[in-house]
Design a protein around this motif. Sequence first.
Motif, short mmCIF file in Angstrom:
data_model
loop_
_atom_site.label_atom_id
_atom_site.label_comp_id
_atom_site.label_asym_id
_atom_site.label_seq_id
_atom_site.Cartn_x
_atom_site.Cartn_y
_atom_site.Cartn_z
N SER A 136 19.78 -19.19 2.90
CA SER A 136 19.46 -19.70 4.23
C SER A 136 18.10 -20.38 4.27
N GLY A 137 17.35 -20.30 3.18
CA GLY A 137 16.06 -20.96 3.15
C GLY A 137 14.93 -20.08 3.63
N ASN A 138 15.19 -18.81 3.96
CA ASN A 138 14.12 -17.91 4.36
C ASN A 138 13.26 -17.55 3.17
N ARG A 139 12.23 -16.79 3.39
CA ARG A 139 11.30 -16.41 2.33
C ARG A 139 11.44 -14.92 2.06
N PRO A 140 12.47 -14.53 1.29
CA PRO A 140 12.72 -13.10 1.07
C PRO A 140 11.59 -12.43 0.33
N ASP A 141 10.97 -13.15 -0.64
CA ASP A 141 9.88 -12.54 -1.40
C ASP A 141 8.73 -12.16 -0.49
N PHE A 142 8.37 -13.05 0.39
CA PHE A 142 7.27 -12.78 1.31
C PHE A 142 7.63 -11.66 2.28
N ASP A 143 8.88 -11.75 2.83
CA ASP A 143 9.32 -10.73 3.79
C ASP A 143 9.38 -9.36 3.15
N THR A 144 9.91 -9.30 1.92
CA THR A 144 10.02 -8.02 1.24
C THR A 144 8.65 -7.45 0.92
N GLU A 145 7.77 -8.27 0.45
CA GLU A 145 6.42 -7.80 0.14
C GLU A 145 5.71 -7.29 1.38
N GLN A 146 5.90 -8.00 2.47
CA GLN A 146 5.27 -7.56 3.72
C GLN A 146 5.86 -6.23 4.18
N GLN A 147 7.16 -6.10 4.04
CA GLN A 147 7.78 -4.85 4.46
C GLN A 147 7.36 -3.70 3.57
N LEU A 148 7.22 -3.96 2.27
CA LEU A 148 6.74 -2.91 1.37
C LEU A 148 5.34 -2.47 1.74
N GLN A 149 4.50 -3.42 2.12
CA GLN A 149 3.15 -3.07 2.53
C GLN A 149 3.16 -2.24 3.81
N GLU A 150 4.02 -2.63 4.75
CA GLU A 150 4.13 -1.85 5.99
C GLU A 150 4.66 -0.45 5.71
N GLU A 151 5.62 -0.38 4.79
CA GLU A 151 6.19 0.92 4.45
C GLU A 151 5.14 1.81 3.79
N GLU A 152 4.35 1.23 2.88
CA GLU A 152 3.31 1.99 2.21
C GLU A 152 2.26 2.46 3.21
N ALA A 153 1.92 1.59 4.16
CA ALA A 153 0.94 1.97 5.18
C ALA A 153 1.47 3.11 6.05
N ALA A 154 2.77 3.03 6.39
CA ALA A 154 3.37 4.09 7.19
C ALA A 154 3.37 5.41 6.44
N PHE A 155 3.70 5.36 5.14
CA PHE A 155 3.69 6.59 4.35
C PHE A 155 2.28 7.16 4.24
N THR A 156 1.29 6.29 4.04
CA THR A 156 -0.09 6.75 3.96
C THR A 156 -0.52 7.43 5.25
N SER A 157 -0.09 6.86 6.38
CA SER A 157 -0.41 7.47 7.67
C SER A 157 0.27 8.82 7.84
N LEU A 158 1.56 8.88 7.42
CA LEU A 158 2.30 10.14 7.52
C LEU A 158 1.66 11.21 6.64
N LYS A 159 1.27 10.82 5.43
CA LYS A 159 0.64 11.76 4.52
C LYS A 159 -0.68 12.27 5.08
N ALA A 160 -1.45 11.36 5.67
CA ALA A 160 -2.73 11.76 6.27
C ALA A 160 -2.53 12.72 7.43
N SER A 161 -1.48 12.49 8.22
CA SER A 161 -1.23 13.38 9.36
C SER A 161 -0.85 14.78 8.89
N TRP A 162 -0.11 14.88 7.78
CA TRP A 162 0.26 16.20 7.27
C TRP A 162 -0.91 16.89 6.59
N GLU A 163 -1.83 16.12 6.07
CA GLU A 163 -3.01 16.74 5.47
C GLU A 163 -3.86 17.44 6.53
#
Length: 551
Positions: A136-163
């Motif tokens: 479709s001409g979208n930018r899957p590499d960019f979208d996936t990388e951005q989502q991975l970063q968001e996911e990692e940030a969410a996990f880091t936040s969750l881990k910090a809350s449990w600490e």
Amino acid sequence: MGEVRKLQKKLRQIENLEIKISLTPEERYKISRKAELRSRLAELQLQLSGLQQTLGIVGDGKKEKMKRQVEDAPEALPSQTPPASKILKEENESKAQATPAPAARQRESVGNAAEIVRLQEATEPAKVPHHGGDVSGNRPDFDTEQQLQEEEAAFTSLKASWEKARFRLRLLEGHNDIVTSVVAVDNLVVSGSRDTTVKVWHVPTATEHKNLGGHTGGVTCLSAPPPEYCKRLAWSLSLSDKERFILSGSADCYVKIWALSIGQCVKSIYTFNAVTALCFVPEEDGYIITGSDGGKVQTWSWHTFQNCQSVNAHQEAVTSIQSQGPLVFSGSAEGGVSVWENRCSNHDPLRLLQHWSSQVTDLGGEPGGRLTLSPRGDRVFLAYGRAWLKILHWRTGMMSRLTNHCSITGVTDCVHQTGGLLIGSSYDLANGESMLNLFSLPQCRYLASLTWPTAPRILCFAAWTTGSGDHRWVTGGRDLIVWEQLPSSGKQRGDVTVKRDSRMDSCLLESEGDTEDDEETDDYEDEAEENSRPGGTEDVGSSSWLRCVLQ
């Protein structure tokens, strides 16, 4: 090294003996030697590994191997989907891939369908796998990388809350033997014990509400039917529509149904076999599924309480039964797992979909073993007295494992899911230390551990959340304990603070092919133990229940 492995195996066998429903004098004698064996093991560990590193901690060479994180096994192909139409909703959730480790993110399986996972924890974002180019001409590499970063940030936040999380513990005193099963019903906790009783506890006041006596053998399992099924039975018994019922299974071959408000048994089902596991399946009129010490799985109608089906499903005792929609999962002492579909029929309602033997699960080999399981979509989490959790992809038979202890002398007794958490109990045979390990779902990434200096071994677990969203748990074993999550401020004496073990970060999820089995599986004769026994058969004590409590 050989003596160390023998001592470790002896300790595992002793721990298995301690949670049996009944013991012979010879077994009591073996249990009495646990402290001696544990002391000897500690001496050998010091001699072999020095003061800086014990034998149980992963060495440098193996640690590098443990760090090789691999992605989870692929989900089932569409052609392997069983005809269980009612579980489509659960399947959509479970088919989402677990978050792969950083080293495996570039090895996504091409062609797998992307699924969005709605998680109960708001902090866990959905994951959309990367499948290469997009026509479709979208930018899957960019979208996936951005989502991975968001996911990692969410996990880091969750881990910090449990600490920062803290729990207050309250001991529920009343049982005089180990607690084998717990369930939560509204503001009540129901516990079953080897002392033959079922007790009902009022959680806000931490007091015993009712003592349900009637079994003549140790209580092995409990289950709570949903409210709508309780209403049907209450109506037939002329009880209140708000009545709640509890099912209890026992070594006396009975399943008893208890009305909690009146504290009475309203129905008894004789099964002709010692009941070792049970669950309630909320499909159609409802079914009670029981497992026996001989490996038999039986189905009972909730409407008529008559037996609908009996199947010799396993070679040894059925130690765990769980339902997921119309699916029923049974696990046994020999390490096998069976998956059944409930066809909602009055005759032979369970149809076997899959059976995976101990050769596939790589479990078993321990006398009196105890497998507990917790299903999630296409995966089943398995605990079988090892330092790790096994993950079975029940459609394909693919296996992976999740490290749950940094010592090979650690054992996992139970596994449970609540919200976006996977919780595994951990107990160190060598020093008696106990803890709960928390992992995020569906990624199975380590969050934190909970323990305190006098923590007992945990054999069973139940969980629910309060109106404010805080966690409340109850654990059973030698002690019955209620865990209440506290606000982030106002610490008081006796509160349990969550801690993290940094060693767990480097040994998360592994495929079966990438690791060696560090357990000694060859059986041996316990000659030294038998030869060292004093002459004559001395009764270790008439109070056998108290002699074999977990230590």
